[in-house]
Design a protein around this motif. Structure first.
Motif, short mmCIF file in Angstrom:
data_model
loop_
_atom_site.label_atom_id
_atom_site.label_comp_id
_atom_site.label_asym_id
_atom_site.label_seq_id
_atom_site.Cartn_x
_atom_site.Cartn_y
_atom_site.Cartn_z
N PHE A 237 -15.45 -8.65 3.88
CA PHE A 237 -15.43 -8.19 2.30
C PHE A 237 -13.84 -7.42 2.24
CE2 PHE A 237 -15.18 -5.01 -0.83
CZ PHE A 237 -15.46 -5.79 -2.12
N ALA A 238 -13.31 -7.89 1.40
CA ALA A 238 -12.01 -7.18 1.05
C ALA A 238 -11.72 -6.94 -0.41
CB ALA A 238 -10.96 -8.50 1.61
N ALA A 239 -10.83 -6.15 -0.66
CA ALA A 239 -10.32 -5.72 -2.12
C ALA A 239 -8.81 -6.01 -1.89
CB ALA A 239 -10.69 -4.52 -2.52
N GLY A 240 -8.14 -5.82 -3.41
CA GLY A 240 -6.59 -5.91 -3.44
C GLY A 240 -6.31 -5.71 -4.77
N HIS A 241 -5.13 -5.15 -5.01
CA HIS A 241 -4.35 -4.92 -6.08
C HIS A 241 -3.87 -6.13 -6.83
CE1 HIS A 241 -4.19 -0.65 -5.22
NE2 HIS A 241 -3.66 -0.74 -3.96
N GLU A 242 -3.72 -6.01 -8.12
CA GLU A 242 -3.09 -7.37 -8.79
C GLU A 242 -1.63 -7.54 -8.38
OE1 GLU A 242 -1.86 -8.65 -13.22
OE2 GLU A 242 -3.16 -6.87 -13.09
N LEU A 243 -1.10 -6.39 -8.13
CA LEU A 243 0.36 -6.31 -7.90
C LEU A 243 0.65 -6.49 -6.51
CD1 LEU A 243 1.89 -3.94 -10.74
CD2 LEU A 243 1.40 -6.44 -11.02
N LYS A 244 1.23 -7.48 -6.02
CA LYS A 244 1.54 -7.66 -4.61
C LYS A 244 2.39 -6.47 -3.98
CE LYS A 244 1.17 -12.63 -4.66
NZ LYS A 244 1.08 -12.86 -6.11
N LEU A 245 3.23 -5.97 -4.69
CA LEU A 245 3.93 -4.82 -4.13
C LEU A 245 2.90 -3.39 -4.05
CD1 LEU A 245 6.60 -3.36 -3.74
CD2 LEU A 245 6.92 -2.83 -5.88
N LEU A 246 2.09 -3.37 -4.62
CA LEU A 246 0.98 -2.10 -4.55
C LEU A 246 0.05 -2.21 -3.51
CD1 LEU A 246 0.18 -1.19 -8.27
CD2 LEU A 246 1.82 -0.09 -6.57
N HIS A 247 0.02 -3.79 -3.30
CA HIS A 247 -1.03 -4.02 -2.20
C HIS A 247 -0.11 -3.73 -0.77
CE1 HIS A 247 -4.56 -6.00 -0.46
NE2 HIS A 247 -3.80 -6.28 0.60
N ILE A 248 0.89 -4.54 -0.85
CA ILE A 248 1.56 -4.01 0.53
C ILE A 248 1.85 -2.77 0.58
CG2 ILE A 248 3.72 -4.75 1.65
CD1 ILE A 248 3.66 -7.53 0.04
#
Length: 371
Positions: A237-248
């Protein structure tokens, strides 16, 4: 008879979605509870309720028994997180009061151990449900809907990508940040294996949303599902931000946590939330959920099933609220006879869940081939 439904955190992010959804139900009288009775009263004034709503002061860290005796609810919906740092004192207080209890918890141990209250709940003739939310309610419902197609289900890979314009609260942010960079266990190749929060970065493509980044997250399913679906060999199971910059950026902070350079990111939730809001101009109100199932079909050949939900117009937060809404309505009408304490599985099937989302800017994609 009109059921008195108390929403703890009723003027908060998830509580307000639930309240607005239940307000027009003539079988329910809403009781909006929170630490600030003034905020509760102000919120009540915004509701177009079929039965006059009430505002109440209640603090889950205070004298719960006295508060519940004063408010006298028939059903309690507990929305005040983060649940990762809570015990089950609210559920116990509801059992003692003799009222049904629902929560939106996503904390792994909190939800997976709620059945420890089963005997007490049955003795008081009440239903206690933890995790009345996307996990494990929706996720189990999706698996159960597809399971008959498999002779052997071997792997599930799924996740949630939040919209940047989601009305994020401090509690939800603290919950997510609590496991970034921290060890957790997931079923991998037939064994429970240590992984780290927000690592294993991978990309999932959503029609209309494009490519979204994901990283490991800790949820109740990771404990519940290996027992529930014994043929499983792997889960993620994983989650993520819409914006790649915030995710990274979150991924890099997680590395500092793993190396012991900084402590839990939940200690910095308020400042990180403010920072995230500064990027809203670059995001949207579009979020997504996906589940990929792999195994062996009844013909002996490999079988894949793919399921996606795409939410637009900021309607994503309604998805985790639906189990509590549906269960509250059923309890108010006496149409649920089950009693005891349980994680939120086997109570709402997939068709009922998805039917409750009709009218929202939400698209469900049930495809039978790899995408």
């Amino acid at each position: 008879m009109v059921a008195r439904v108390l929403i703890i955190g009723g003027y908060g992010n998830f509580g307000s979605y639930i309240a607005h959804s239940l307000a027009g139900d003539d079988a329910i009288r809403l009781l909006i509870g929170g630490r600030s009775v003034l905020k509760a009263k102000a919120f009540v004034d915004t509701l177009d309720a079929s039965n006059t709503a009430e505002s109440h002061a209640i603090d889950i860290d205070g004298e719960l028994g006295d508060a519940l005796a004063r408010i006298a609810p028939d059903i309690v919906i507990h929305t005040t997180g983060p649940f990762q740092s809570q015990d089950n004192r609210v559920a116990r207080a509801c059992i003692a009061q003799g009222c049904h209890y629902l929560d939106l918890a996503d904390a792994r141990t909190f939800v997976a151990t709620i059945d420890q209250l089963d005997a007490d709940a049955k003795a008081k003739d009440v239903l206690v449900v933890s995790g009345a939310s996307s996990v494990p309610c929706l996720t189990a419902a999706v698996i159960d809907a597809y399971l008959p197609a498999f002779a052997r289900l071997e792997a599930v890979d799924y996740g949630i990508s939040a919209a940047q314009h989601t009305n994020r609260g401090l509690a939800t942010t603290s919950a997510v940040l609590s496991y970034v960079g921290k060890p957790m266990t997931m079923l991998r190749e037939g064994a429970m294996t240590t992984v780290y929060g927000w690592e294993d970065t991978h990309v999932v493509h959503y029609p209309g949303l494009g490519r979204r980044l994901f990283g490991n997250c800790d949820i109740p399913d990771l404990t519940l599902f290996p027992r529930r679906y014994p043929t499983l060999k792997s889960m993620r199971f994983a989650a993520g931000h819409e914006l790649k910059l915030l995710h990274i950026g979150t991924r890099m902070l997680g590395l500092l946590v793993r190396l012991g350079i900084i402590g839990s990111l939940s200690n910095h939730a308020e400042n990180l939330l403010k920072l995230a809001f500064a990027f809203d101009r670059f995001g949207s109100g579009r979020s997504g959920f996906h589940m990929f199932l792999d195994g062996i079909g009844h013909d002996g050949n490999p079988l894949k099933r793919r399921f996606r939900i795409i939410a637009r117009s900021g309607h994503g937060p309604y998805i985790p609220c639906m189990p509590a809404i549906l269960l509250a309505r059923q309890l108010a009408r006496g149409s649920i006879t089950q009693r005891g304490a349980t994680p939120c599985v086997d109570l709402i099937d997939l068709d009922s869940y998805l039917a409750a989302l009709e009218g929202l800017d939400i698209t469900v994609i049930r495809d039978e081939v790899d995408a």
